[in-house]
Write an enzyme that holds these catalytic residues in place. Structure first.
Site, PDB file in Angstrom:
ATOM      1  N   ILE A 112     -24.407 -11.839  -5.475  1.00 56.72           N
ATOM      2  CA  ILE A 112     -22.997 -11.651  -5.136  1.00 56.72           C
ATOM      3  C   ILE A 112     -22.437 -12.932  -4.534  1.00 56.72           C
ATOM      4  O   ILE A 112     -21.329 -13.367  -4.860  1.00 56.72           O
ATOM      5  CB  ILE A 112     -22.817 -10.488  -4.145  1.00 56.72           C
ATOM      6  CG1 ILE A 112     -23.250  -9.169  -4.789  1.00 56.72           C
ATOM      7  CG2 ILE A 112     -21.369 -10.403  -3.670  1.00 56.72           C
ATOM      8  CD1 ILE A 112     -23.214  -7.993  -3.831  1.00 56.72           C
TER       9      ILE A 112
ATOM     10  N   TYR B  26     -26.139 -18.254   5.883  1.00 57.93           N
ATOM     11  CA  TYR B  26     -27.186 -17.417   6.448  1.00 57.93           C
ATOM     12  C   TYR B  26     -28.181 -16.914   5.406  1.00 57.93           C
ATOM     13  O   TYR B  26     -29.176 -16.308   5.757  1.00 57.93           O
ATOM     14  CB  TYR B  26     -26.566 -16.205   7.145  1.00 57.93           C
ATOM     15  CG  TYR B  26     -25.312 -16.513   7.908  1.00 57.93           C
ATOM     16  CD1 TYR B  26     -25.276 -17.533   8.838  1.00 57.93           C
ATOM     17  CD2 TYR B  26     -24.155 -15.782   7.695  1.00 57.93           C
ATOM     18  CE1 TYR B  26     -24.123 -17.833   9.546  1.00 57.93           C
ATOM     19  CE2 TYR B  26     -22.993 -16.071   8.405  1.00 57.93           C
ATOM     20  CZ  TYR B  26     -22.994 -17.096   9.323  1.00 57.93           C
ATOM     21  OH  TYR B  26     -21.853 -17.384  10.008  1.00 57.93           O
ATOM     22  N   GLY B  27     -27.889 -17.114   4.129  1.00 51.99           N
ATOM     23  CA  GLY B  27     -28.770 -16.592   3.100  1.00 51.99           C
ATOM     24  C   GLY B  27     -27.977 -16.172   1.880  1.00 51.99           C
ATOM     25  O   GLY B  27     -26.868 -16.652   1.646  1.00 51.99           O
TER      26      GLY B  27
ATOM     27  N   VAL C 124     -26.601 -12.908  -0.722  1.00 53.25           N
ATOM     28  CA  VAL C 124     -26.281 -11.495  -0.844  1.00 53.25           C
ATOM     29  C   VAL C 124     -26.441 -11.090  -2.307  1.00 53.25           C
ATOM     30  O   VAL C 124     -25.917 -11.767  -3.203  1.00 53.25           O
ATOM     31  CB  VAL C 124     -24.849 -11.188  -0.368  1.00 53.25           C
ATOM     32  CG1 VAL C 124     -24.585  -9.691  -0.439  1.00 53.25           C
ATOM     33  CG2 VAL C 124     -24.649 -11.687   1.055  1.00 53.25           C
TER      34      VAL C 124
ATOM     35  N   LYS D 188     -28.524  -8.209   1.804  1.00 53.50           N
ATOM     36  CA  LYS D 188     -28.348  -9.531   2.386  1.00 53.50           C
ATOM     37  C   LYS D 188     -29.703 -10.042   2.843  1.00 53.50           C
ATOM     38  O   LYS D 188     -30.332  -9.463   3.734  1.00 53.50           O
ATOM     39  CB  LYS D 188     -27.364  -9.479   3.550  1.00 53.50           C
ATOM     40  CG  LYS D 188     -27.243 -10.792   4.291  1.00 53.50           C
ATOM     41  CD  LYS D 188     -26.086 -10.794   5.258  1.00 53.50           C
ATOM     42  CE  LYS D 188     -24.780 -10.809   4.521  1.00 53.50           C
ATOM     43  NZ  LYS D 188     -23.650 -11.117   5.435  1.00 53.50           N
TER      44      LYS D 188
ATOM     45  N   ASP E   2     -16.326 -13.326  13.588  1.00 53.54           N
ATOM     46  CA  ASP E   2     -16.056 -14.027  12.324  1.00 53.54           C
ATOM     47  C   ASP E   2     -15.210 -13.171  11.389  1.00 53.54           C
ATOM     48  O   ASP E   2     -15.495 -13.074  10.194  1.00 53.54           O
ATOM     49  CB  ASP E   2     -17.380 -14.417  11.660  1.00 53.54           C
ATOM     50  CG  ASP E   2     -17.196 -15.469  10.572  1.00 53.54           C
ATOM     51  OD1 ASP E   2     -16.171 -16.188  10.604  1.00 53.54           O
ATOM     52  OD2 ASP E   2     -18.068 -15.574   9.693  1.00 53.54           O
TER      53      ASP E   2
END
Length: 335
Positions: free
Chosen positions: A22, A27-28, A30, A44, A146
């Site tokens: 996606i 952070y990584g 998804v 995630k 955020d």
């Protein structure tokens, strides 16, 4: 490409089949995935720094809180379904966080919206849902940190859900507040100035998003911390010196005095009640900024408030009559 993926990779811990990517972030990654029952989920995959004792306690606490909040099944919070460990190295732990799958965020929703844009009733409904979700988080001592259109999901039936909250300490605070431009546009002045902050930072972000619902583009588009503050002051005016936070590296005198501009110049379609709420959300001084709970009771939402009161009265009457009633999905959660 998916056909070349091994069965071990396709089924994460034998529970989830990865379908596609996606998005990628700081952070990584998804993924769109499917569970054993065939239900679509968003997975995630994040990396967090390991410690000598294993997973940091901050990460454990945050994930436990996410699981605890799931018991409420709040209508404006994305469902947190599962957490899985994946392969672990000496320096990092990898986690898979599994959420309900919603294929559209607010940024895409606004981009797809045909001209002339959202109607006033739809803007009011989305804003009410947004503040309702934020109020729920704040009532449980969670600061999102955020909030931006990319972290706000919209279901096919128009329900708004907050995502990616409560994870700043999992990611690591410094990483979560890196100078990614799109995040910068919604960031409260006290965060940019590296002053102390609390729940009002989310209300500033709500104000920025509120304006964007009308004009379908960000209100403040700075390219750096200083430029972002300058863009804010160009519209709202330079704040009074006594409102400037103490002990910050950037002094008030760094900016030239500019008067506030009428918001109607930037948001021509905004009505008086909406403008009043927006001004209360975009207060430079966080102590003067309206809370989520008070914002939900603002006159801008008069119709929603009246509807809730009517619904509440009907529920009481029906309860007295022995009838089973379900609560409205947009009812503010009590603290």
């Amino acid at each position: 490409m998916l056909a070349m993926t091994s069965r071990k990779e396709r089924f994460d811990n034998n529970n989830y089949e990865v379908i596609s990517v996606i998005g990628n972030g700081a952070y990584g990654t998804v993924y769109k995935a499917r569970d054993k029952e065939g239900q679509l989920v968003a997975m995630k995959k994040i990396r967090i720094q390991n410690t000598e004792e294993g997973m940091p306690m901050s990460a454990i606490r945050e994930i436990a809180l996410l699981k605890q909040l799931e018991n409420y099944e709040h209508p404006n919070i994305v469902r947190f379904l599962d957490v899985k460990h994946t392969n672990q190295t000496a320096n990092e732990i990898r986690l898979n966080l599994v959420f309900e799958f919603i294929d559209q965020d607010l940024a895409a929703y606004l981009e797809r919206c045909p001209s002339p844009g959202l109607g006033p009733d739809r803007i009011r409904d989305l804003m009410y849902q947004l503040l309702n979700g934020v109020d729920f988080l704040h009532a449980h001592r969670i600061v999102h940190r955020d909030l931006k259109p990319q972290n706000i999901l919209i279901t096919r039936n128009g329900q708004l859900k907050l995502a990616d909250f409560g994870l700043a300490r999992v990611y690591g605070f410094q990483m979560a507040l890196t100078s990614v431009v799109v995040t910068l546009w919604y960031r409260a002045p006290e965060v940019i100035l590296q002053a102390s902050y609390a729940t009002p930072v989310d209300l500033w972000s709500c104000g920025c998003i509120f304006a964007e619902l009308f004009i379908r583009r960000p209100l403040f588009c700075g390219q750096s911390d200083i430029d972002q503050l300058a863009k804010i002051f160009e519209i709202l005016g330079l704040p009074m010196e006594h409102d400037w936070p103490e002990n910050v590296t950037l002094p008030w005198s760094s900016f030239k005095p500019v008067p506030p501009q009428p918001l109607q110049h930037y948001i021509p379609e905004i009505e008086s009640d909406a403008q009043d709420l927006l001004e209360k959300l975009l207060q430079f001084n966080p102590h003067k900024r309206i809370s989520a709970r008070n914002a939900l009771n603002h006159s801008y939402f008069r119709d929603e408030i009246d509807s809730l009161r009517t619904s509440s009265s009907m529920s009481v009457s029906e309860s007295d009559s022995g009838l089973d009633t379900s609560s409205r999905s947009d009812t503010p959660v009590s603290k």
